[in-house]
Design an enzyme around this catalytic site. Sequence first.
Site, PDB file in Angstrom:
ATOM      1  N   HIS A 117     109.093 -86.076 -49.808  1.00 19.44           N
ATOM      2  CA  HIS A 117     109.578 -85.755 -48.469  1.00 19.44           C
ATOM      3  C   HIS A 117     110.488 -86.871 -47.941  1.00 19.44           C
ATOM      4  CE1 HIS A 117     109.167 -83.916 -44.396  1.00 19.44           C
ATOM      5  NE2 HIS A 117     109.365 -85.161 -44.005  1.00 19.44           N
ATOM      6  N   GLU A 118     109.986 -88.093 -47.976  1.00 22.69           N
ATOM      7  CA  GLU A 118     110.777 -89.206 -47.422  1.00 22.69           C
ATOM      8  C   GLU A 118     112.024 -89.464 -48.259  1.00 22.69           C
ATOM      9  OE1 GLU A 118     110.171 -90.056 -44.505  1.00 22.69           O
ATOM     10  OE2 GLU A 118     108.164 -89.198 -44.367  1.00 22.69           O
TER      11      GLU A 118
ATOM     12  N   HIS B 146     114.759 -87.329 -46.937  1.00 27.30           N
ATOM     13  CA  HIS B 146     115.401 -87.942 -45.763  1.00 27.30           C
ATOM     14  C   HIS B 146     116.357 -89.055 -46.210  1.00 27.30           C
ATOM     15  CE1 HIS B 146     113.293 -86.050 -42.444  1.00 27.30           C
ATOM     16  NE2 HIS B 146     112.102 -86.363 -42.912  1.00 27.30           N
TER      17      HIS B 146
ATOM     18  N   GLU C 273     115.209 -82.933 -41.237  1.00 30.20           N
ATOM     19  CA  GLU C 273     113.967 -82.369 -41.768  1.00 30.20           C
ATOM     20  C   GLU C 273     114.251 -81.302 -42.827  1.00 30.20           C
ATOM     21  OE1 GLU C 273     111.339 -83.911 -41.139  1.00 30.20           O
ATOM     22  OE2 GLU C 273     109.663 -82.615 -41.665  1.00 30.20           O
TER      23      GLU C 273
HETATM   24 ZN    ZN Z   1     110.275 -85.619 -42.146  1.00 25.46          ZN
END
Ligand code: ZN
Length: 499
Positions: free
Chosen positions: A263-264, A267, A293
């Site tokens: 997830h990170e 980003h 996101e």
């Molecule tokens: Zn996030």
Amino acid sequence: MEAIDRLRDLLGQVVDLNAAQAVLSWDQETYMPNGGLNARAQQLATLGQLSHERFISDEVGHLLEELEPLAAELDADSDQARLIRVVRRDFDKATRLPATLVAELARSTAVSQQAWKGAREESDFARLRPHLERVLDLLRRKAEALGYEETPYDALLDEYEPGMRTARVAAVFAVLRNELVPMVRAIAEHPVPDDSFLRQEFDQQRQWDFALRVASDFGFDLERGRQDRSAHPFSTSFSVNDVRITTRVQSNFLSSCLFGTLHEAGHAMYEQGVDTTLERTLLAGGTSLGVHESQSRLWENLVGRSRPFWSFYYGLLQREFPAQLGVVPIDQFYRAINKVEPSLIRVEADEVTYNLHIMLRFELETALMSGDLTVGDLPEAWNEKSREILGLTPPDAASGVLQDIHWSAGLVGYFPTYALGNLISAQLYERATLEIRGLEDQIALGKFADLLGWQREHIHRFGRKFTASELLRRVIGSDLDAGAWLAYIRAKFGALYDL
Ligand code: ZN
């Protein structure tokens, strides 16, 4: 010196001051000993004030006026025209807020976040109530100062998702809710997949290495970024060439480090992909929280929880953890990491129920802002909505209304961006699948260069040049809607649950 060069020079200093704050915050969350807390708060406040003063200076205001004719002459999509437009937007917002209100908000949210911690520990909403009332009063004043067209909530939402409107979010959420609530009820009638094997002892270093290897395979550039540990995972950027992510590792739960890292990394790859010509301008960075996101969810869920992805990586994971996963077949593993189960806690929610948690918060925070709901009635309203939307009643405030820090931190208008990110991720992925030949086959071979290249080309490199809505129109030819995400969820979970 030309006006545009002088503006760039001044903004460069603002960007430097903001980056220095980001470094200090990152350090606070990763390595700083607790004793450093007070000094660090002071340092951050000083840098924040310097950056704000430099930005809202008369000189920036005059330069923007001087540059207006130039902006009108330039190609509207050129870097320079966009820079002037985005700086004008940020400048107008920053100058509309009285310094006393900004200071009061900073003070009140610091106090109310402290109160929230205590209230959550004791599961006692009354301890938070007066602080939250104060914060909401200040936020109403903030909305009035910023200005809005339809409803005060618009002004707050615009801080995180520029150009988005409350009515639009409500319309999209209504479509989602109509389909999701019955779908979740239907899934709940099926047996819950066994995922107990994800909750054994897993060596922490091996978890870390595996997750970071996948992030690096995705294209997270470790020459221009790094990963560290923190209590709550986050990503932060000090420049296009220095983007940090953090993760947490739990010995007794495999998903936390693995999916948190993916997830990170999503980003971080967005930040690393911004065109270097935008470096040290206000155009570097993600254009909205929703688009940000969408990038993290795309890599975490649409890629990282997909069947093709695991057909490549599951063998490697089994080799790392033969005692724990050696006898678990891939289909059982795939079902476990995609288990759907209505639960009380947002941050632990699965892909299908996650957006329901956001709707609940959106409905409550818009009612709080409009005055239709009082803070005193909030806990009961929360429980009622939870029954209505999730089919569950929280046994206490800690697992209900007190679970998130956002409201006490003054972050009203922030929650919807999580759900918008989910929707946008599916809209973009659908388009990428059409434009990249054999994308799923590539993923099944552990190859991601075409997908990342596509994102760079269509999204990352522009930074803040285009709003979320402009980006979507450029990439897919239409605006935000729930269709692509619902189609994805229907296909994936329909197959998993035989719906
Ligand atoms: Zn996030």
